[in-house]
Design a protein around this motif. Structure first.
Motif, PDB file in Angstrom:
ATOM      1  N   VAL A   1      46.276  38.598  49.370  1.00  0.00           N
ATOM      2  CA  VAL A   1      45.233  38.897  50.358  1.00  0.00           C
ATOM      3  C   VAL A   1      43.886  38.310  49.938  1.00  0.00           C
ATOM      4  N   LEU A   2      43.653  38.200  48.621  1.00  0.00           N
ATOM      5  CA  LEU A   2      42.422  37.573  48.149  1.00  0.00           C
ATOM      6  C   LEU A   2      42.398  36.103  48.542  1.00  0.00           C
ATOM      7  N   LYS A   3      43.506  35.429  48.397  1.00  0.00           N
ATOM      8  CA  LYS A   3      43.590  34.011  48.765  1.00  0.00           C
ATOM      9  C   LYS A   3      43.431  33.830  50.264  1.00  0.00           C
ATOM     10  N   THR A   4      43.958  34.765  51.043  1.00  0.00           N
ATOM     11  CA  THR A   4      43.815  34.678  52.499  1.00  0.00           C
ATOM     12  C   THR A   4      42.361  34.886  52.919  1.00  0.00           C
TER      13      THR A   4
ATOM     14  N   ASP B   1      38.278  30.388  41.923  1.00  0.00           N
ATOM     15  CA  ASP B   1      37.951  31.084  40.672  1.00  0.00           C
ATOM     16  C   ASP B   1      37.619  32.562  40.888  1.00  0.00           C
ATOM     17  N   LEU B   2      37.611  32.995  42.120  1.00  0.00           N
ATOM     18  CA  LEU B   2      37.237  34.374  42.431  1.00  0.00           C
ATOM     19  C   LEU B   2      38.356  35.329  42.036  1.00  0.00           C
ATOM     20  N   THR B   3      37.968  36.422  41.377  1.00  0.00           N
ATOM     21  CA  THR B   3      38.913  37.488  41.077  1.00  0.00           C
ATOM     22  C   THR B   3      38.519  38.731  41.865  1.00  0.00           C
ATOM     23  N   ALA B   4      39.492  39.580  42.153  1.00  0.00           N
ATOM     24  CA  ALA B   4      39.262  40.726  43.034  1.00  0.00           C
ATOM     25  C   ALA B   4      38.220  41.686  42.483  1.00  0.00           C
TER      26      ALA B   4
ATOM     27  N   LEU C   1      42.272  42.834  52.300  1.00  0.00           N
ATOM     28  CA  LEU C   1      41.785  42.909  50.920  1.00  0.00           C
ATOM     29  C   LEU C   1      41.068  44.230  50.671  1.00  0.00           C
ATOM     30  N   LEU C   2      40.167  44.604  51.576  1.00  0.00           N
ATOM     31  CA  LEU C   2      39.423  45.855  51.403  1.00  0.00           C
ATOM     32  C   LEU C   2      40.342  47.065  51.482  1.00  0.00           C
TER      33      LEU C   2
END
Length: 519
Positions: free
Chosen positions: A390-393, A400-403, A509-510
């Motif tokens: 879901v982070l990638k979506t 480079d973003l992490t949750a 994601l949220l």
């Protein structure tokens, strides 16, 4: 959600403050910390400007690069503590408006002490103006800046908020406002004397007095009193929501912009009357002042008053179990009081939004990372594979973003606020999310004021803010058409090197990061 305990040293270091001095590379969220420790309040260069006449007398400011600047202009006078300010006493001759005026005494915030009180005064009702024209009938949009620092600290005099470049590039009038904060602005003494009936919200009453002054005088500075936009970041954004919630500000401004100005306990909700009354009781007990001797508060030394206020805030937070925003435990901050009169309700009601804000178009948003540089979003117990998907979506370009660096502390209350505002079916609400670079708390400020060295971001943000002030619809040459936010559509503009309008892009994601949050 487990929150980390933050040391004062780590707090200041991550915000870019070392030994009380802002260091290069500090995140944008340092704006309010800067103003508490070593604010740069030296006006820029300028030659003597034209003399203008306002309601109280004549003013002479300075001019630089075609922009007229009038600093420290008095808009009201506070003769006493905890009482609404009165009209400015007219002056004889020409008042020099070439330097900043006093700012409010500084209070404690997030558990840290009140800091330096140099240059502060209860009589801090003054504003700063930058304009491209005088008495020219220009009727330019007026942008009124409300500084951050919660309702406890900060100043309009910080050089980060210098409006010269914004006024010049956008052909607008920029105004910044000093007003009372912390115990001086929000100590509720209404239970003790009719004299103090408005004391719980005198800081907001100061801002209203500034807006009234603008209505009366801004045409002298080439501005349009019928096109006033209030905008602010963090606590300044919460002040905008406060203005949108009080009937006493109706007609004094016409649009609002809220930048990362919402948490569950500040912005969504403000202080209850019950907690406010108890806070005053605890403060008087700390100072050993009996109710019948309430007038002693007028002469208590500022440092002693602030120290007692810090202890009273903590005691009241423990008693009412008010959740701390950044750490485990309880914490109370100074803010407006929902007294049934000045504030009939909090900005966000159970099923709607404050009535006073129904006809005010709102631009509201936050930054992707906000406070996650030291208060990381918890991913405990979340399925790693599902979270990665879901982070990638949500952010396919942020490889480079992490949750744990995706903000929920402010993003979720922002969603609640704009959803309830949309539920009113009144003036539209427009949503944004800054995803460019290290989008920490306050990162957008230098772009809006055109102070950053990234010209493309200066152009993008200043254009959006100016065009919204001009027409009530945010836009910029590089952007697609910006649709209003609704619960069903969820339209949000992601602001980046390549911006895009997305629809509920981070909903999944949220939901994983905060499954119990409802808005």
């Amino acid at each position: 959600m487990k929150k980390k305990k933050i040391s004062r040293r780590k707090f200041l270091t991550i915000l870019g403050v070392t030994g009380g001095v802002l260091v290069a590379g500090g995140v944008g969220g340092a704006a309010y910390i800067r103003s508490r420790f070593t604010p740069d309040t030296t006006p820029g260069p300028g030659e003597d400007g034209e003399i203008v006449t306002v309601a109280e007398g004549q003013l002479q400011g300075t001019i630089n690069d075609g922009i007229y600047r009038y600093l420290g202009v008095p808009y009201a006078e506070a003769a006493e503590r905890f009482v609404t300010a009165g009209p400015v006493t007219p002056w004889e001759g020409v008042l020099k408006a070439d330097s900043y005026g006093p700012m409010s005494p500084q209070g404690s915030m997030l558990g840290f002490g009140a800091g330096n009180q140099d240059g502060t005064d209860n009589n801090c009702q003054n504003l700063n103006i930058w304009t491209p024209g005088l008495n020219d009938g220009g009727l330019r949009p007026v942008l009124v800046w409300l500084h951050g620092g919660g309702f406890s600290t900060g100043t309009a005099n910080d050089s980060s908020y210098d409006g010269e470049a914004l006024a010049k590039n956008g052909d607008v009038v920029v105004v910044s406002v000093n007003h009372r904060l912390n115990v001086f602005g929000y100590l509720d003494l209404s239970a003790y004397d009719e004299k103090y009936k408005d004391s719980a919200n005198v800081g907001m009453w100061d801002i209203i007095a500034a807006l009234e002054w603008i209505q009366q005088n801004i045409e002298v500075f080439g501005g349009d009193p019928d096109n006033v936009t209030v905008f602010g970041q963090s606590g300044g954004g919460a002040k905008v929501l406060g203005l949108m919630s009080t009937p006493y500000a109706v007609g004094l401004f016409h649009k609002g912009i809220v930048e990362s100005g919402v948490t569950e306990t500040v912005g969504v909700n403000f202080t209850s009357q019950e907690a406010s009354t108890r806070l005053a009781e605890n403060l008087l007990a700390e100072l050993n002042i009996a109710p019948e001797n309430i007038e002693q508060l007028q002469i208590v030394a500022v440092d002693k008053l602030q120290s007692a206020a810090t202890k009273a805030l903590d005691a009241t937070a423990q008693e009412f179990q008010i959740p701390a925003p950044l750490t485990d435990g309880y914490q109370m901050e100074w803010e407006p009081v929902v007294d049934g009169d000045f504030l009939p309700t909090s900005p966000v009601t159970e099923t709607n939004f404050a009535d006073a804000g129904q006809d005010i178009p709102l631009l509201i948003g936050s930054n992707l990372n906000e406070w996650t540089g030291f208060y990381r979003t918890s991913t405990d117990g979340v399925d790693t594979d599902a979270l990665s998907a879901v982070l990638k979506t949500a952010y396919p370009d942020k490889t480079d973003l992490t949750a744990d660096h995706v903000d929920t502390l402010i993003r979720l209350p922002i969603l609640k606020t704009m959803s309830h505002k949309a539920d009113q079916n009144g003036a539209p609400v427009y949503a944004y999310l800054l995803t460019y670079g290290s989008s920490n708390h306050g990162a957008e400020i230098p772009y809006i004021f055109r102070h950053s060295d990234v010209s493309a971001m200066n152009d993008l943000f200043s254009s959006i803010w100016v065009n919204f002030a001009r027409s009530g619809v945010p836009s910029a040459d590089s952007l697609p058409t910006w649709e209003p936010y609704t619960r069903e559509g969820g339209a949000t503009m992601l602001l980046d090197t390549t911006s895009q309008l997305v629809y509920h892009h981070d909903a999944a994601l949220l939901k994983l990061l905060a499954p119990d949050y409802e808005y």
